[in-house]
Design a protein around this motif. Structure first.
Motif, PDB file in Angstrom:
ATOM      1  N   LYS A   1     -74.172 -14.693  30.870  1.00 20.84           N
ATOM      2  CA  LYS A   1     -74.251 -14.698  29.527  1.00 20.84           C
ATOM      3  C   LYS A   1     -73.034 -15.211  28.645  1.00 20.84           C
ATOM      4  N   GLY A   2     -72.045 -15.481  29.328  1.00 22.31           N
ATOM      5  CA  GLY A   2     -70.886 -15.780  28.758  1.00 22.31           C
ATOM      6  C   GLY A   2     -70.091 -14.805  28.046  1.00 22.31           C
ATOM      7  N   ILE A   3     -70.262 -13.571  28.254  1.00 28.36           N
ATOM      8  CA  ILE A   3     -69.927 -12.420  27.484  1.00 28.36           C
ATOM      9  C   ILE A   3     -68.853 -11.592  28.465  1.00 28.36           C
TER      10      ILE A   3
ATOM     11  N   PHE B   1     -67.215  -9.856  23.290  1.00 24.35           N
ATOM     12  CA  PHE B   1     -66.991 -11.098  23.040  1.00 24.35           C
ATOM     13  C   PHE B   1     -67.525 -12.362  23.650  1.00 24.35           C
ATOM     14  N   ASN B   2     -67.900 -13.400  23.029  1.00 26.74           N
ATOM     15  CA  ASN B   2     -68.398 -14.419  23.619  1.00 26.74           C
ATOM     16  C   ASN B   2     -67.059 -15.154  24.228  1.00 26.74           C
ATOM     17  N   ILE B   3     -67.202 -15.507  25.335  1.00 24.78           N
ATOM     18  CA  ILE B   3     -66.197 -16.134  26.289  1.00 24.78           C
ATOM     19  C   ILE B   3     -65.696 -17.207  25.678  1.00 24.78           C
ATOM     20  N   ASN B   4     -66.443 -18.102  24.946  1.00 26.72           N
ATOM     21  CA  ASN B   4     -65.708 -18.918  24.288  1.00 26.72           C
ATOM     22  C   ASN B   4     -65.103 -18.869  22.901  1.00 26.72           C
ATOM     23  N   ASN B   5     -65.205 -17.632  22.546  1.00 26.56           N
ATOM     24  CA  ASN B   5     -64.248 -17.294  21.138  1.00 26.56           C
ATOM     25  C   ASN B   5     -64.016 -15.689  21.352  1.00 26.56           C
TER      26      ASN B   5
ATOM     27  N   ILE C   1     -68.353 -10.209  19.115  1.00 29.03           N
ATOM     28  CA  ILE C   1     -69.790 -10.222  18.604  1.00 29.03           C
ATOM     29  C   ILE C   1     -70.547  -8.854  18.348  1.00 29.03           C
TER      30      ILE C   1
END
Length: 195
Positions: free
Chosen positions: A27-29, A42-46, A51
């Motif tokens: 889930k990219g978390i 956190f979102n892995i991309n930001n 979040i």
């Protein structure tokens, strides 16, 4: 330098040091927990903006965290001996696990989910391995396995085995059925501090 209370707090996202980080790659978390008593997702991309900010109702320092294998739960625990289960879908703490029979210190160093997500294992400063049933959210079993803090708890990826590592310099393989050792302990000759 926590011993001398020389703790430098920054102007970052946490007010104290980050103690543990977990990742849910599907889930990219990323989940991070801190000595300031908070958990953040956190979102892995930001990773600059959380979040989710999770503030448990009654905790102190948080020492460990883990995502369930299905990605539906994020658990964390620490100084007070309570395990907080954060429901990723409902976006709230859905359960708090606590062994009311604890007679020693409360701190939990490590938690892990079984691969089928049916069980949660925990280990801490009272030398006990605890096995929690996810369906009933209750303690299934506990056993004093070590002579010092259990710092690492991990389920085997295939079998119903839990591996524990301790400051008593041993690693043990334990069956989830009765929490009995399945082989001789591994004597490491040094304290085991982490997974």
């Amino acid at each position: 330098d926590r011993k001398n209370k020389n703790i430098i707090t920054g102007s970052g996202l946490f007010k104290n040091i980050i103690r543990n980080v977990s990742i849910l790659p599907e889930k990219g978390i990323i989940g991070a927990v801190s000595y300031d008593g908070t958990a953040k997702l956190f979102n892995i991309n930001n990773i600059k903006v959380p979040i989710e900010n999770i503030i448990p109702p009654d905790t102190g320092e948080i020492y460990c965290s883990k995502f369930s294998h299905d990605g539906n739960m994020f658990v964390f625990s620490g100084y007070n001996g309570k395990i907080y289960i954060y429901d990723m879908n409902q976006k709230k703490i859905s359960n708090i696990l606590f062994d009311s029979n604890k007679t020693k210190a409360q701190l939990i160093w490590s938690v892990d989910f079984s691969n089928d997500n049916k069980y949660l294992a925990s280990g801490g400063v009272d030398y006990k391995l605890r096995l929690w049933d996810r369906a009933t959210m209750s303690l299934k079993d506990s056993s004093t396995l070590h002579n010092f803090h259990i710092r690492s708890v991990n389920f085997h990826p295939v079998n119903d085995i839990i591996l524990t590592g301790s400051l008593d310099m041993t690693a043990k393989q334990v069956s989830i059925n009765g929490l009995s050792e399945v082989c001789n302990p591994i004597n490491h000759k040094h304290q085991i501090l982490s997974d």
